[in-house]
Design a protein around this motif. Structure first.
Motif, mmCIF file in Angstrom:
data_model
loop_
_atom_site.group_PDB
_atom_site.id
_atom_site.type_symbol
_atom_site.label_atom_id
_atom_site.label_comp_id
_atom_site.label_asym_id
_atom_site.label_seq_id
_atom_site.Cartn_x
_atom_site.Cartn_y
_atom_site.Cartn_z
ATOM 1 N N ALA A 170 -19.819 95.315 79.275
ATOM 2 C CA ALA A 170 -18.667 96.069 79.772
ATOM 3 C C ALA A 170 -17.613 96.230 78.680
ATOM 4 N N THR A 171 -16.818 97.277 78.811
ATOM 5 C CA THR A 171 -15.673 97.502 77.926
ATOM 6 C C THR A 171 -14.394 97.159 78.671
ATOM 7 N N VAL A 172 -13.580 96.283 78.073
ATOM 8 C CA VAL A 172 -12.288 95.886 78.633
ATOM 9 C C VAL A 172 -11.200 96.423 77.711
ATOM 10 N N THR A 192 -19.002 91.337 75.619
ATOM 11 C CA THR A 192 -17.939 92.187 76.172
ATOM 12 C C THR A 192 -17.244 92.911 75.027
ATOM 13 N N ARG A 193 -17.101 94.192 75.159
ATOM 14 C CA ARG A 193 -16.421 95.016 74.152
ATOM 15 C C ARG A 193 -14.946 95.098 74.543
ATOM 16 N N ASP A 218 -16.650 91.347 69.015
ATOM 17 C CA ASP A 218 -16.369 92.763 69.278
ATOM 18 C C ASP A 218 -14.986 92.980 69.894
ATOM 19 N N VAL A 219 -13.961 92.556 69.152
ATOM 20 C CA VAL A 219 -12.571 92.741 69.589
ATOM 21 C C VAL A 219 -11.846 93.571 68.541
ATOM 22 N N THR A 220 -11.208 94.640 68.975
ATOM 23 C CA THR A 220 -10.399 95.466 68.073
ATOM 24 C C THR A 220 -9.042 95.699 68.728
ATOM 25 N N GLN A 236 -13.235 105.145 77.281
ATOM 26 C CA GLN A 236 -13.431 105.044 78.723
ATOM 27 C C GLN A 236 -13.892 103.615 79.016
ATOM 28 N N ALA A 237 -13.042 102.829 79.660
ATOM 29 C CA ALA A 237 -13.308 101.402 79.865
ATOM 30 C C ALA A 237 -13.812 101.131 81.275
ATOM 31 N N ASP A 238 -14.599 100.075 81.390
ATOM 32 C CA ASP A 238 -15.060 99.628 82.705
ATOM 33 C C ASP A 238 -13.967 98.861 83.437
ATOM 34 N N LEU A 239 -13.081 98.207 82.671
ATOM 35 C CA LEU A 239 -11.968 97.469 83.261
ATOM 36 C C LEU A 239 -10.763 97.619 82.351
ATOM 37 N N VAL A 240 -9.657 98.101 82.912
ATOM 38 C CA VAL A 240 -8.392 98.173 82.187
ATOM 39 C C VAL A 240 -7.442 97.167 82.810
ATOM 40 N N VAL A 241 -6.932 96.246 82.002
ATOM 41 C CA VAL A 241 -5.940 95.280 82.470
ATOM 42 C C VAL A 241 -4.643 95.553 81.717
#
Length: 552
Positions: A170-172, A192-193, A218-220, A236-241
């Motif tokens: 997933a992309t966060v 996790t991206r 994988d953190v930028t 386009q993220a799977d979860l935006v916090v």
């Protein structure tokens, strides 16, 4: 051999945070002790997520390990950083993280004692533990200063709980990630991206290095103002916090009026939080979610009504959770978590919004609501004139017993009406108009004589020669009312022109009793009018939703 892990029964219990305060270290250090020392006292209570420890056993362990007796290197490092940082603590933290990541002292502008302490701590533990310890101390110092610069630990806990299991791959995304606390809190460390943006370049740098030192892959994190200069235009993220800035009217509205991110409407200057919400939603993949920290006032402020209505109408808003007071670090006001979900298709929209009210809970207590703390509200019920998304309002309404309330109001109305007539004073015919046109005295003269004091809004007697009911009754007479009523209809006493007739005390009391009875009569009539309004509103609501039905 003595088993130091078994606590003696019956002693006082303490949390990990309290142990940290006793020892003069951070909560992260206590967590490291639990992992590294087999003889650290085992939990004596609490839960897996919030363990409690026997205080006597902990103090005994601290004494044996010589922990907390002297100023630890961790505390020394923090004190040295505070002395060296000035107003740039985030920048100094980033310099330490750069040092721990392999940067030499020649390339990192830090005092020699700071370099020595940081390397010593990393040698005794790990660079990641040092980075987390500094991040925790920074968070705590910001909290003590009453600032919301860093996301509070209780909010992080709540977001992590509501995020649930984040699937591998997933992309966060966090568009206001600060030092990375929320971005790193959800999802597994690997697989996790993670992508972040932060307007403060120093905080962004520390967030990136912190992730590297603590083993996140994988953190930028990039610097920049997310609203004015979106550095992730195609993400386009799977979860935006996101825990966005609060109360910031200078978010760039005039520059961004035609921005395509405003799918739900252009936010006003006062609704910067709704600009951040739409920015987060614009970066959400189909089927993805947004978890946004919101001030409670965003749920009902008039300026945001149209955007809230569009959120509801499109079936985008899935849940609103009101967290307990004290969850935020800088104030005791409730905060909300809004959960949005981008539909995969036209038929994939929400049909209702789940409202969760945890405001009666302890801020460190359970985050799973009881059945009585939730309500699934159909979209149509939210689309009224206010579009109020406050969970407590809807949870209370869903638990409402219309039949019992209606019966109670009807009974109370009947009783009040029956008593009303008895409150009207028994008056007889007087001598006619002008009968009281004899000697009178002005309120100003009564005040000068010390017989009255000015109250709010009318004066009161402070003498046994003057009856307050008599005084106030005549001040409300037609002649005085004409003098004292403003053009807007508000009664304001004319202290110079208002006059009352001169009467002996017995006569004053007779009139005063009649005036007091009239006041009580008027107050009861107002109460009846309010009960009438409540009963009619309840009856319409109950007849409309099926909880009430006409009798045969």
């Amino acid at each position: 051999m003595t088993d130091h892990s078994a606590p003696p029964p019956g002693g006082p219990l303490v949390t990990g945070s309290e142990i940290a305060r006793i020892a003069g270290v951070t909560r992260a250090a206590v967590s490291n002790w639990r992992r590294r020392y087999d003889d650290f006292p085992a939990p004596a209570g609490g839960s897996a997520n919030s363990p409690l420890f026997d205080l006597t056993a902990v103090q005994s362990w601290l004494d044996r390990q010589h922990k907390g007796q002297d100023v630890s290197e961790e505390v020394q490092l923090w004190q040295a950083l505070r002395a060296a940082s000035g107003d740039d603590m985030a920048g100094v933290l980033a310099d330490v993280a750069q040092l721990l990541a392999g940067g030499g002292p020649d390339t990192v502008p830090l005092p020699a004692d700071t370099v020595r302490l940081a390397r010593s701590l990393a040698a005794h533990g790990s660079p990641g533990e040092v980075a987390e310890s500094l991040a925790e101390r920074f968070t705590d110092s910001v909290r003590r200063a009453g600032s919301d610069q860093v996301t509070a630990p209780r909010i992080v806990r709540a977001v992590r709980h509501l995020a649930g299991v984040v699937p591998p791959g997933a992309t966060v995304f966090d568009p206001a990630c600060g030092i990375g606390t929320l971005l790193l809190a959800v999802g597994p460390r690997t697989g996790t991206r993670r992508r972040g943006q932060e307007s403060d370049a120093r905080s962004a740098r520390f967030a990136r290095l912190r992730a590297e030192l603590t083993g996140y892959a994988d953190v930028t994190v990039v610097p920049g103002d997310s609203l004015r200069d979106d550095r992730w235009p195609g993400l386009q993220a799977d979860l935006v916090v996101c825990d966005p800035p609060v109360g910031d009217s200078d978010w760039g509205r005039e520059e961004l009026l035609l921005d395509p991110r405003w799918e739900l409407g252009i936010p006003s200057r006062a609704e910067g939080e709704l600009a951040w919400l739409q920015h987060a939603y614009a970066h959400t993949a189909p089927g993805g979610r947004v978890l946004m920290v919101m001030p409670a006032s965003v749920a009902y402020r008039k300026a945001g009504r149209r955007i809230r209505a569009e959120l509801v109408r499109r079936g985008v808003l899935a849940k609103v959770t009101a967290l307990p007071p004290g969850t935020a670090a800088s104030h005791a006001l409730p905060v909300h978590l809004w959960e949005l979900r981008r539909p995969r298709s036209a038929g994939d929209t929400a049909t209702g919004v789940r409202m969760v009210d945890l405001t009666a809970n302890d801020p460190d207590g359970a985050l799973d609501p009881e059945p009585a703390q939730t309500a699934d509200v159909p979209l149509i019920d939210l689309l009224d004139d206010t579009v109020d998304l406050t969970p407590g309002r809807h949870v209370r309404a869903s638990r409402r017993d219309h039949a019992a309330e209606y019966l109670a109001l009807r009974t109370e109305l009947t009783r009040q009406v029956e008593e009303l007539a008895g409150l009207l004073p028994d008056l007889s015919a007087g001598e006619g108009p002008g009968a009281l046109d004899g000697p009178s005295v002005s309120v100003a003269d009564l005040a000068r004589a010390g017989l009255i004091e000015y109250g709010d809004p009318e004066p009161v007697s402070v003498s046994d020669q003057l009856d307050t009911g008599f005084l106030r009754g005549f001040l409300r007479s037609a002649a005085n009312t004409r003098r004292s009523t403003s053009s807007s209809g508000t009664f304001r006493l004319d202290g110079k022109g208002a006059r009352v007739p001169q009467m002996d005390l017995a006569e004053q009391r007779r009139y005063g009793a009649a005036f007091r009875a009239l006041e009580e009569f008027e107050e009861r009539a107002r109460r009846i009018a309010e009960i009438t309004r409540q009963a009619a509103e309840l009856a319409r609501d109950g007849l409309g939703n099926g909880t009430l039905t006409p009798r045969d």
